[in-house]
Structures are given as structure tokens and as C-alpha cells.
Design an enzyme around this catalytic site. Structure first.
Site, short mmCIF file in Angstrom:
data_model
loop_
_atom_site.label_atom_id
_atom_site.label_comp_id
_atom_site.label_asym_id
_atom_site.label_seq_id
_atom_site.Cartn_x
_atom_site.Cartn_y
_atom_site.Cartn_z
N ARG A 127 0.83 -1.21 0.00
CA ARG A 127 0.00 0.00 0.00
C ARG A 127 0.86 1.26 0.00
O ARG A 127 0.49 2.27 -0.60
CB ARG A 127 -0.93 -0.02 1.22
CG ARG A 127 -2.11 -0.96 1.04
CD ARG A 127 -2.84 -1.25 2.33
NE ARG A 127 -3.92 -2.21 2.06
CZ ARG A 127 -4.51 -2.95 2.99
NH1 ARG A 127 -4.14 -2.83 4.26
NH2 ARG A 127 -5.47 -3.79 2.66
N PHE A 183 -6.97 -0.90 -6.37
CA PHE A 183 -6.08 -2.03 -6.09
C PHE A 183 -5.29 -1.86 -4.80
O PHE A 183 -5.29 -0.79 -4.21
CB PHE A 183 -5.18 -2.38 -7.28
CG PHE A 183 -4.29 -1.29 -7.84
CD1 PHE A 183 -3.91 -0.18 -7.12
CD2 PHE A 183 -3.82 -1.40 -9.14
CE1 PHE A 183 -3.08 0.79 -7.64
CE2 PHE A 183 -2.99 -0.43 -9.69
CZ PHE A 183 -2.62 0.67 -8.93
N GLU A 184 -4.66 -2.93 -4.36
CA GLU A 184 -4.01 -3.03 -3.04
C GLU A 184 -4.99 -2.72 -1.91
O GLU A 184 -4.64 -2.14 -0.89
CB GLU A 184 -2.79 -2.10 -2.94
CG GLU A 184 -1.73 -2.33 -3.99
CD GLU A 184 -0.98 -3.64 -3.80
OE1 GLU A 184 -1.44 -4.47 -3.00
OE2 GLU A 184 0.05 -3.82 -4.46
N GLY A 185 -6.24 -3.13 -2.11
CA GLY A 185 -7.29 -2.85 -1.14
C GLY A 185 -8.02 -1.58 -1.53
O GLY A 185 -7.41 -0.51 -1.59
#
Length: 404
Positions: free
Chosen positions: A268, A387-389
Site C-alpha cells: 500500500r 487495487f491493493e485494497g
């Protein structure tokens, strides 16, 4: 009109080596990335094109392995140095910066959770600059809900228990079957850091494997047709009884979930830094245009309404940078940083969306055309909130920390 994206950004590094790395990065960016990005992204939008040569250049320069141990070929740099390099790359070519972040993410489990033998066997290749990794976590029906994954690794004979050897066995210890979705570098990666279910135990049913890119049974779907980041090839990865030796299982069986979550905290920050670089470039274009474009006999930058908008965008970029650097310094100090990583990802990616949107507004009709790069920046910014959460997941993470 010329733009000096992020060249004027003030940076502080804990060592002189950080400044040297920044100078090297800016040299590579100016010579190899900036002149090629527009043509490459346009070509990739019409069909599959992957910037393998660019990753090789970054690898030879040592920029693909900066935060990893020197003894295995990494740069041994603090995370705050690595992230500022990622930001600098993103200021020129967002697809490549995302790729650098993804590659670092794929090596993180081995660096952090691998045994000494696994680090010795796997990291030199991962960090050599000659290999590129992919991160196999998401699935068609298991995106934010990682625990819902169905890809399964089953034992296949005696094989090797993975404890303390070089990984060579006569028979594979596992076979992996399932599908991963939205995987960057799919079809181009040399290895796939893959998470698969080894049992149905709640919270302890997932394990982590390093799957060779040429493993039998590994295949790929068609490249996704995306609105941006065209040079970041994204495909489905299909595992059809893919054999993997147990020495390529990172950590204990069932330890995959904490490995994945720890890796995502680091990943992140990479996305936060990349989003900040993207926002900085959009701001630079908006400022340059506002100073040169004249209406009613004067530069539009002299209008207070637009000047205040520019001020808000500058504050958003500086705030994003401060957030990811603070989280990185916590990480470098060995302190918990999960909440701060989520805050940085949330702030930086929301800032990227806002700055790129308003940069188009500053340019007016010109900003909506491909004659200026801000329309591409806008398309590239949107996915950073996903993306990445997703940023909704970041808010969930932050609220859980805040509320205990």
C-alpha cells in the site's frame, strides 16, 4: 510546452546515498522512461505490449530491489528512500512505477518470512534485476474478502518438508489448482508469489508459495482491456495441477493470511508513493499551462479562483507525500505501521484522483484531448483507489485501529 514533473520537489534522505539514488533515478527517467511513455501506452491500448526492456534497465540500475537485503543482491535502503524513488518513476510512467511496487511486493514474503535457506536460494534471482514477479492473491470471487479464496494446494506424495534445504526434490510436494484474477505481469513474470488454500481451517487455511513462471500447468487468460495503465498487463492466472515443491512454501502451512496482510501493508505504501508521483505530474502540467495560457489579456494563473485551486492541489500532493513518508519511517524504525499505511494509501490515491480531475479543468478543453497528458493521468489515477485494497477497505482498516 515542457514539464519538469517533480524535479523541483524538495526531498530529504537519511543518508547521502539516498540523494545519489534519486539523481540516478532522475537520469534513468529522463533518458529511458519519459521519451517512451506516450507511444508505449498508446500502442499497448491497441494490443498487448509490455515494457520488459524498461524493467531490465531499472534492474541493471539496481532500482528494482532497493528495500531488500544487500547480502542477497538488494539495495539495503530504508523504505522512505525506496518509496521516493517509486514516486519519481511514477511522475514519468505510472505503469512502470506500479510494476516496481508489485515486484517488491512479490519478494516481501521471502525477505520477511522465508527461512535462511529460502532467502539464499530465491532472493538472489528475485533481486538480480533479471527476474520480475507477479502477486497471486485476488480471485474472481475473492477480492477484498481474501478468506473466500478457493485456489487450493494439495499434498502430492512425500516430497520435501521445506525445512532448511535448497528446495531440490524428486517429487513435487504440492499441486495447485484454481484461478487468480487481476494479476499484474501475468504471462510475463518469472515467478508467481501465490496464495492457496491448504486447509479449511478458519484463519489458518491459506499458505504462500513461490511458483516458477515456467511451471507445467500454468496458463493465462486474455489481457484485460482497461481504461488506463495499458502497459501494466493484467490477466487471469490459471493453475491446473501446477506442481510446487514444499521448499517453495514460504512460512508454515497455514501462515499465508498473515504473510499476505503484512505484504499488503508494504504494498500500500508503494501505491501511495506512485499515486503521489502521478498527482505531482498532473499538478506540474496544470501550473505550467496556467502560467502560459492567456485569456482577457493576462495569464489565467492571475485569476484568484484558479490560483486558489492550484493551492489546494499543491496542499493535497504535499499531504499525500507526508503521509506515506511518515508510515515509511515507522516501518524503517520497526514499529507498527498498518494503520498509517492505510491512511497513506487512502489520502494519496484520493489526492491523485482529485488532482488529475482538476488538472483537466485547469486546461479546459485542451485537458480533455490527448495532446496533453492529463487525460491519461486521470485514467491512471482511478485504479489507485481500487487495487491493493479499495479505499473502502482502507477506511475499514483505519476505523478498526481507531476504535480498538
Amino acid at each position: 510546452m515542457t514539464y519538469s514533473a517533480s524535479m523541483a520537489v524538495q526531498r530529504l534522505f537519511p543518508t547521502d546515498e539516498g540523494h545519489d539514488l534519486l539523481d540516478l533515478t532522475r537520469e534513468v527517467v529522463a533518458k529511458e522512461l519519459r521519451p517512451k511513455v506516450d507511444a508505449a501506452e498508446a500502442a499497448a491500448a491497441l494490443g498487448e505490449e509490455f515494457p520488459t526492456d524498461i524493467f531490465r534497465i531499472l534492474g541493471r540500475a539496481g532500482l528494482l530491489s532497493l528495500p531488500h537485503p544487500e547480502e542477497f543482491g538488494g539495495g539495503g535502503q530504508p523504505y522512505e528512500v525506496y518509496l521516493q524513488v517509486v514516486e519519481e518513476i511514477a511522475s514519468a510512467w505510472m505503469s512502470v512505477a506500479v510494476g516496481v511496487s508489485v515486484h517488491s511486493l512479490t519478494a516481501f514474503p521471502v525477505t520477511t518470512f522465508g527461512s535462511p535457506a529460502q532467502r539464499e536460494a530465491l532472493l538472489p534471482g528475485m533481486l538480480s534485476g533479471h527476474q520480475l514477479g507477479a502477486y497471486g492473491l485476488s480471485e474472481p470471487l475473492a477480492g477484498s474478502d481474501v478468506a473466500a479464496m478457493t485456489t487450493r494446494a494439495t499434498r502430492d506424495g512425500a516430497g520435501d518438508d521445506g525445512a532448511g534445504d535448497d528446495g531440490a526434490t524428486d517429487d513435487p510436494a504440492y499441486r495447485i489448482r484454481g484461478r487468480k484474477a487481476w494479476i499484474s505481469h501475468a504471462g510475463h513474470a518469472d515467478y508467481y508469489t501465490t496464495f492457496a488454500r491448504t486447509s479449511d481451517a478458519r484463519g489458518r487455511g491459506i499458505s504462500c508459495f513461490i511458483v516458477p513462471g515456467d511451471a507445467p500447468g500454468l496458463s493465462f487468460g486474455a489481457p484485460e482491456k482497461k481504461m488506463g495503465l495499458h502497459c501494466d498487463t493484467v490477466r487471469e492466472v490459471i493453475y491446473e495441477d501446477v506442481p510446487v515443491d514444499a521448499a517453495r512454501r514460504i512460512g508454515d502451512e497455514g501462515q499465508g493470511m498473515p504473510i499476505a496482510l503484512a505484504a499488503l501493508d508494504a504494498g500500500r505504501l508503494g501505491i501511495a508513493a506512485a499515486a503521489t508521483g502521478l498527482a505531482q505530474s498532473a499538478l506540474d502540467v496544470a501550473v505550467a499551462y496556467a502560467k502560459e495560457r492567456e485569456q482577457f489579456g493576462r495569464a489565467i494563473a492571475s485569476n484568484q479562483g484558479l490560483a486558489f485551486l492550484i493551492a489546494d492541489l499543491e496542499a493535497a500532493v504535499l499531504g499525500a507525500r507526508a503521509a506515506y513518508l511518515f508510515a515509511a519511517r515507522l516501518k524503517d524504525a520497526g514499529r507498527p505501521y498498518g494503520k498509517e499505511a492505510a491512511v497513506a494509501k487512502l489520502l494519496a490515491t484520493d489526492a491523485a484522483m482529485r488532482v488529475t480531475t482538476d488538472a483537466i479543468q485547469v486546461l479546459g478543453g485542451a485537458g480533455y484531448t490527448q495532446d496533453f497528458p492529463v487525460e491519461r493521468y486521470f485514467r491512471e489515477a482511478k485504479v489507485t483507489q481500487i487495487f491493493e485494497g479499495t479505499n473502502q477497505i482502507q477506511r475499514l482498516v483505519i476505523s478498526r485501529h481507531a476504535l480498538g
